[in-house]
Design a protein around this motif. Structure first.
Motif, short mmCIF file in Angstrom:
data_model
loop_
_atom_site.label_atom_id
_atom_site.label_comp_id
_atom_site.label_asym_id
_atom_site.label_seq_id
_atom_site.Cartn_x
_atom_site.Cartn_y
_atom_site.Cartn_z
N SER A 4 1.13 -1.21 -0.45
CA SER A 4 0.24 -0.22 0.21
C SER A 4 0.90 1.74 -0.56
CB SER A 4 -1.19 -0.42 1.32
OG SER A 4 -1.70 -1.25 1.47
N ILE A 5 2.52 1.58 0.48
CA ILE A 5 2.51 2.80 0.76
C ILE A 5 3.45 2.72 -0.95
CG2 ILE A 5 5.39 2.94 1.63
CD1 ILE A 5 4.46 1.75 4.25
N PHE A 6 3.95 1.27 -1.69
CA PHE A 6 4.31 1.97 -2.77
C PHE A 6 3.37 1.89 -3.80
CE2 PHE A 6 7.94 -0.11 0.06
CZ PHE A 6 8.42 1.05 -1.03
N CYS A 7 2.94 3.07 -4.13
CA CYS A 7 1.40 2.97 -4.64
C CYS A 7 0.27 2.17 -4.61
CB CYS A 7 1.68 2.99 -6.55
SG CYS A 7 1.00 3.22 -7.52
N LEU A 8 -0.64 2.38 -4.01
CA LEU A 8 -1.49 2.16 -3.01
C LEU A 8 -1.96 0.07 -3.79
CD1 LEU A 8 -3.75 2.06 -1.34
CD2 LEU A 8 -5.03 4.01 -3.09
N ILE A 9 -2.08 0.94 -5.32
CA ILE A 9 -2.75 -0.33 -6.11
C ILE A 9 -2.23 -2.06 -5.57
CG2 ILE A 9 -2.87 -1.18 -8.18
CD1 ILE A 9 -2.73 1.53 -9.73
N PRO A 10 0.02 -2.33 -5.66
CA PRO A 10 -0.36 -3.05 -4.41
C PRO A 10 -0.41 -3.89 -3.95
CG PRO A 10 1.81 -2.40 -5.51
CD PRO A 10 0.91 -1.04 -5.80
N GLY A 11 -0.81 -2.88 -2.40
CA GLY A 11 -1.78 -3.47 -1.37
C GLY A 11 -3.75 -3.42 -1.83
N ILE A 12 -3.74 -2.97 -2.90
CA ILE A 12 -5.08 -3.42 -3.21
C ILE A 12 -4.90 -4.78 -3.73
CG2 ILE A 12 -7.28 -3.02 -5.03
CD1 ILE A 12 -6.95 -0.05 -4.50
N TYR A 13 -4.33 -5.18 -4.68
CA TYR A 13 -4.07 -6.06 -5.14
C TYR A 13 -4.00 -7.64 -4.24
CZ TYR A 13 -2.31 -10.65 -7.62
OH TYR A 13 -1.79 -11.20 -9.04
N LEU A 14 -3.19 -7.17 -2.89
CA LEU A 14 -2.62 -8.15 -1.97
C LEU A 14 -3.36 -8.86 -1.37
CD1 LEU A 14 0.95 -7.00 -1.40
CD2 LEU A 14 0.33 -9.60 -2.76
#
Length: 297
Positions: free
Chosen positions: A148-158
């Motif tokens: 989420s810290i590194f551009c929110l999208i990876p956090g949403i995907y995970l």
């Protein structure tokens, strides 16, 4: 209405519908095991949260902008105190315990062919998986936070991917490494449907939680208004009442865990047909359950 069969493919609407049906059919035993196995963590979370809130009130009420000592300058803004971290620690323990209880219940429910497990069976699963689930949850949380810290999208995907790890670990009795890799294999080509189910259930829970949060907000606002003339912000009594009310929201976590587990069963049955293979292997056996050895913990 017959008991919900867990291991079968479901579409989006069926997962949502069966989540509420399963909880309704098993509400009493789920609530019983919630308080038996999670009660201590619920009380500890409540107590440490109240203590943390009282410490925050004391710092705000004693704040003097004309004083420049360290406590006065930073007191109102010092959020990350020892009591804060203690409260967060028990929040994590509480959430993990709820996850283990619900997933253990569903795993045993499937093994017992849609029958409610007893307390001894639940205790065997709980003590076997709790520490494993706790360690895995720290890793999962760290991955989602970093993503989420590194551009929110990876956090949403995970998030939907990582939500499958604990169901795989407990229902299939596997290691974290296997569950982690298997969650990516299951979610492949099914990310949007899984994400959609979780979002819908979270929205439903958010609306339901307003039943508790609105009275809490009214109590807090009323306390601030009544104590404003006294030069304080909120009473200790109001903090205790609102914190206790807010803890009841944690019971609603049962719904999101059940929905996640049904997503797991849907993906497993759709891709691997595990339940169907089990039925095929039982054909021709006089007593298909006679050779099954119960798990020991």
């Amino acid at each position: 209405m017959s008991n919900v069969e867990l291991a079968k493919p479901r579409d989006f609407g069926e997962i949502i519908n069966d989540t509420f049906i399963f909880v309704r059919q098993n509400f009493k035993p789920l609530l019983k095991y919630f308080f038996i196995f999670c009660g201590f963590f619920l009380l500890a979370t409540t107590a440490t949260s109240i203590l943390n809130q009282i410490n925050m009130i004391r710092r705000v009420n004693n704040f003097n902008p004309n004083s420049f000592d360290a406590d006065n300058r930073f007191g109102p803004f010092l959020v990350f105190t020892p009591t804060y971290f203690l409260a967060m620690f028990f929040v994590i323990l509480e959430y993990v315990s709820i996850s283990v209880v619900v997933l253990s219940f569903m795993a045993l429910y499937k093994v017992k062919q849609n029958q409610v497990p007893d307390t001894e069976e639940m205790w065997g699963y709980f003590k076997f998986y709790f520490l494993k689930a706790l360690g895995s949850s720290f890793v999962i949380g760290l991955l989602v936070i970093v993503g989420s810290i590194f551009c929110l999208i990876p956090g949403i995907y995970l998030y939907p991917v990582m939500s499958l790890v604990l169901p795989i670990m407990i229902i299939e009795n596997t290691s974290f490494g296997y569950a982690f890799n298997h969650s990516f294999r299951l979610i492949k080509d099914n990310w949007w449907s899984t994400f959609g189910v979780l979002v819908v259930v979270i929205i439903i829970l958010s609306v339901a939680s307003m039943i508790v949060t609105i009275p809490s907000a009214i109590i807090g606002a009323g306390s601030i208004f009544l104590h404003f003339t006294k030069g304080t912000t909120i009473s200790v009594t109001a903090v205790i009442i609102t914190t206790i009310l807010q803890q009841f929201i944690h019971v609603l976590n049962i719904l999101i865990i059940v929905a996640t587990c049904l997503c797991y069963f849907n993906l497993t049955e759709s891709k691997e047909g595990t339940s169907m293979l089990e039925r095929i292997n039982k054909f021709g056996t006089a007593n298909p359950e006679s050779d099954v050895t119960p798990e020991q913990y």
